[in-house]
Design a protein around this motif. Structure first.
Motif, mmCIF file in Angstrom:
data_model
loop_
_atom_site.group_PDB
_atom_site.id
_atom_site.type_symbol
_atom_site.label_atom_id
_atom_site.label_comp_id
_atom_site.label_asym_id
_atom_site.label_seq_id
_atom_site.Cartn_x
_atom_site.Cartn_y
_atom_site.Cartn_z
ATOM 1 N N HIS A 22 0.833 -1.203 0.000
ATOM 2 C CA HIS A 22 0.000 0.000 0.000
ATOM 3 C C HIS A 22 0.871 1.258 0.000
ATOM 4 O O HIS A 22 0.599 2.216 -0.741
ATOM 5 C CB HIS A 22 -0.920 -0.006 1.217
ATOM 6 C CG HIS A 22 -1.962 1.071 1.211
ATOM 7 N ND1 HIS A 22 -2.804 1.295 0.147
ATOM 8 C CD2 HIS A 22 -2.294 1.997 2.151
ATOM 9 C CE1 HIS A 22 -3.609 2.301 0.422
ATOM 10 N NE2 HIS A 22 -3.319 2.748 1.634
ATOM 11 N N ASN A 23 1.932 1.266 0.793
ATOM 12 C CA ASN A 23 2.824 2.421 0.844
ATOM 13 C C ASN A 23 3.524 2.634 -0.491
ATOM 14 O O ASN A 23 3.713 3.774 -0.942
ATOM 15 C CB ASN A 23 3.855 2.241 1.956
ATOM 16 C CG ASN A 23 3.238 2.304 3.342
ATOM 17 O OD1 ASN A 23 2.146 2.836 3.518
ATOM 18 N ND2 ASN A 23 3.924 1.744 4.327
ATOM 19 N N LYS A 24 3.930 1.512 -1.131
ATOM 20 C CA LYS A 24 4.600 1.639 -2.428
ATOM 21 C C LYS A 24 3.654 2.203 -3.474
ATOM 22 O O LYS A 24 4.044 3.050 -4.293
ATOM 23 C CB LYS A 24 5.135 0.290 -2.889
ATOM 24 C CG LYS A 24 5.900 0.366 -4.217
ATOM 25 C CD LYS A 24 6.595 -0.936 -4.573
ATOM 26 C CE LYS A 24 7.403 -0.763 -5.859
ATOM 27 N NZ LYS A 24 8.137 -2.011 -6.228
ATOM 28 N N VAL A 25 2.403 1.756 -3.454
ATOM 29 C CA VAL A 25 1.410 2.280 -4.388
ATOM 30 C C VAL A 25 1.239 3.783 -4.191
ATOM 31 O O VAL A 25 1.209 4.554 -5.156
ATOM 32 C CB VAL A 25 0.057 1.558 -4.204
ATOM 33 C CG1 VAL A 25 -1.057 2.277 -4.976
ATOM 34 C CG2 VAL A 25 0.161 0.115 -4.668
ATOM 35 N N ILE A 33 2.681 8.117 -11.348
ATOM 36 C CA ILE A 33 2.545 6.834 -12.039
ATOM 37 C C ILE A 33 1.198 6.220 -11.657
ATOM 38 O O ILE A 33 0.974 5.893 -10.491
ATOM 39 C CB ILE A 33 3.687 5.878 -11.666
ATOM 40 C CG1 ILE A 33 5.040 6.503 -12.023
ATOM 41 C CG2 ILE A 33 3.518 4.523 -12.360
ATOM 42 C CD1 ILE A 33 6.234 5.720 -11.532
ATOM 43 N N PRO A 34 0.298 6.072 -12.604
ATOM 44 C CA PRO A 34 -1.023 5.507 -12.277
ATOM 45 C C PRO A 34 -0.912 4.012 -11.987
ATOM 46 O O PRO A 34 -0.306 3.263 -12.750
ATOM 47 C CB PRO A 34 -1.844 5.776 -13.536
ATOM 48 C CG PRO A 34 -0.833 5.843 -14.643
ATOM 49 C CD PRO A 34 0.408 6.430 -14.043
ATOM 50 N N ALA A 356 3.074 -4.092 -15.307
ATOM 51 C CA ALA A 356 1.654 -3.928 -15.615
ATOM 52 C C ALA A 356 1.021 -2.764 -14.874
ATOM 53 O O ALA A 356 -0.112 -2.386 -15.167
ATOM 54 C CB ALA A 356 0.906 -5.213 -15.275
ATOM 55 N N HIS A 357 1.755 -2.196 -13.913
ATOM 56 C CA HIS A 357 1.223 -1.135 -13.058
ATOM 57 C C HIS A 357 -0.042 -1.597 -12.333
ATOM 58 O O HIS A 357 -1.017 -0.848 -12.192
ATOM 59 C CB HIS A 357 0.953 0.144 -13.853
ATOM 60 C CG HIS A 357 2.207 0.826 -14.301
ATOM 61 N ND1 HIS A 357 2.220 1.914 -15.148
ATOM 62 C CD2 HIS A 357 3.514 0.550 -14.042
ATOM 63 C CE1 HIS A 357 3.465 2.293 -15.373
ATOM 64 N NE2 HIS A 357 4.266 1.482 -14.705
ATOM 65 N N GLU A 389 -4.258 -6.404 -17.807
ATOM 66 C CA GLU A 389 -2.827 -6.120 -17.703
ATOM 67 C C GLU A 389 -2.077 -7.265 -17.022
ATOM 68 O O GLU A 389 -0.930 -7.569 -17.384
ATOM 69 C CB GLU A 389 -2.610 -4.815 -16.930
ATOM 70 C CG GLU A 389 -3.114 -3.569 -17.652
ATOM 71 C CD GLU A 389 -2.498 -3.408 -19.033
ATOM 72 O OE1 GLU A 389 -1.271 -3.607 -19.168
ATOM 73 O OE2 GLU A 389 -3.242 -3.114 -19.981
ATOM 74 N N ILE A 390 -2.704 -7.893 -16.037
ATOM 75 C CA ILE A 390 -2.061 -9.047 -15.396
ATOM 76 C C ILE A 390 -1.843 -10.154 -16.414
ATOM 77 O O ILE A 390 -0.763 -10.757 -16.492
ATOM 78 C CB ILE A 390 -2.922 -9.557 -14.222
ATOM 79 C CG1 ILE A 390 -2.848 -8.582 -13.040
ATOM 80 C CG2 ILE A 390 -2.471 -10.947 -13.773
ATOM 81 C CD1 ILE A 390 -3.784 -8.923 -11.899
ATOM 82 N N GLU A 391 -2.863 -10.430 -17.216
ATOM 83 C CA GLU A 391 -2.722 -11.485 -18.223
ATOM 84 C C GLU A 391 -1.618 -11.149 -19.224
ATOM 85 O O GLU A 391 -0.779 -12.002 -19.552
ATOM 86 C CB GLU A 391 -4.044 -11.688 -18.962
ATOM 87 C CG GLU A 391 -3.945 -12.774 -20.026
ATOM 88 C CD GLU A 391 -5.280 -13.104 -20.676
ATOM 89 O OE1 GLU A 391 -5.332 -14.104 -21.426
ATOM 90 O OE2 GLU A 391 -6.264 -12.376 -20.430
#
Length: 398
Positions: A22-25, A33-34, A356-357, A389-391
């Motif tokens: 969460h902190n990194k996000v 960076i979205p 993938a952000h 994006e994960i895929e």
């Protein structure tokens, strides 16, 4: 600067994995960076109007002073009424302690119950903080794998009981698996607690988030013997979308609650008076907004399961509660992309956020390796984009 080291106790446990992600996000988003966030266990819905209005009224009426350590009597009465109405649990208001989030209540319960060297059973997958709490208390966490469908393995639990077993911590609906423990398994567990005389700390924070016609059962409701050995923990973060209000509670027999109040008095004293007033509004007001939220979560659950099933070489067990999906991504471990080797779920999560952000949480943190946890507590648009994006990112791995 002194060269003296900090407390050695800090070396016995790690930082909260969900907190780290969460902190990194937040850092990445501040940098412009979205990030598509599927990591945080937080409803994206607003706090119910009845709670907000009660909180606003509390401020305007000057209810901004200390309360008793265990909380306003009016709130404890509302909690007692709720426990009787919804869970068949009878508690006096002096058998309830209001805390700064359910997390504090669980920690205080562990501290109040456990001595140095005691063992605490924890079925896995389990929430990231249980083991750390037990370790901080000087006790020993004993991790017990659940069945493949994430239901309780009563046989394994009984086989893990020793003369040092002091308690077990359970969470149903479960974080991170979404499993809803059956009444049969909970009754069997209550029987073990009575037979071998240990405590049950029952984390019921997701009790309202259940789908497919299943029902939540409170283990303390089965018998007086079960009640006496159980600390029932709940709160307002999930069902009422009140994460930032930081309000939870524990209900147990008087000596346990008295010990928890003693601890809380030395840690935080009371929790926020304004939050407590808002909680009364939440419990005593209309439940329609919560019902609508649960209906929406089911729609999202169905979508996420359908979409995840189309990702090559991943698998999962369909969750029936909470708002999480555990994805088995072990097929992709050992693969690489542009020189980066994915040697664990932790590195896969790092890869997903960088490539993938998309932010998810590694299963290692929950006691299961080779998995990632997706939280579908987000909009359908975000969920759809994130899974796409994960895929894409997984298919780049060779």
């Amino acid at each position: 600067m002194s060269t003296k080291e900090l407390s050695r106790r800090l070396n016995s446990f790690g930082a909260s994995a969900t907190g780290v992600v969460h902190n990194k996000v937040n850092e990445l988003q501040r940098a412009g960076i979205p990030i598509l966030s599927l990591n945080v266990g937080e409803p994206d819905f607003d706090t119910p109007e009845t709670a907000k209005e009660a909180g606003i009224a509390a401020i305007r009426e000057g209810c901004t002073k200390y309360t008793s350590t265990n909380g306003y009597a009016a709130l404890r009465q509302a909690i007692a009424d709720k426990l009787l109405r919804d869970n068949g649990l009878k508690y006096d208001i002096n058998e309830i302690c209001v805390s700064t989030g359910a997390k504090q209540a669980i920690f205080e319960a562990v501290m109040a119950i456990c001595n140095e060297g005691d063992e605490v059973l924890i079925p896995v997958p389990s929430w990231v903080s249980y083991s750390a709490m037990v370790t901080i208390a000087g006790a020993v966490p004993v991790l017990i794998p659940s069945k493949p469908d994430y239901s309780l393995d009563i046989g394994r639990i009984e086989a893990s009981i020793t003369s040092r077993t002091r308690a077990i911590i359970i969470c149903s609906p479960n974080n991170p698996s979404g499993a809803v423990y059956s009444e049969e398994s909970l009754r069997a567990l209550a029987g073990l607690a009575i037979k071998y005389d240990f405590f049950v700390i029952s984390d019921e924070i997701y009790e309202k988030l259940i789908y497919d016609g299943l029902e939540h059962k409170s283990i303390a409701s089965f018998s007086r013997d079960a009640w006496e050995r159980t600390v029932t923990v709940n709160g307002f973060s999930k069902a009422y979308a009140m994460t930032g209000w930081r309000l939870g509670y524990a209900a147990a027999r008087k000596d346990i609650i008295k010990a928890m109040i003693k601890l809380q008095g030395q840690i935080t004293s009371c929790t926020s008076s304004i939050s407590q007033k808002a909680a009364v509004g939440a419990l005593c007001g209309s439940q329609s907004e919560m019902d609508e939220m649960v209906s929406e979560f089911k729609i999202r659950r169905d979508f996420v399961c359908e979409r995840a099933a189309r990702i090559p070489n991943v698998s999962f067990v369909k969750p029936h509660g909470a708002f999480y999906l555990l994805l088995d991504v072990s097929f992709y471990l050992g693969k690489s992309h542009e020189g980066k080797v994915i040697d664990s779920a932790v590195s896969l999560c790092e890869y997903l956020i960088d490539t993938a952000h998309v932010a998810v949480v590694p299963g290692d943190s929950f006691g299961v390796e080779g998995f990632i946890r997706i939280a579908y507590a987000n909009s359908m648009d975000v969920l759809s984009k994130a899974l796409d994006e994960i895929e894409k990112a997984l298919l780049l791995l060779e």
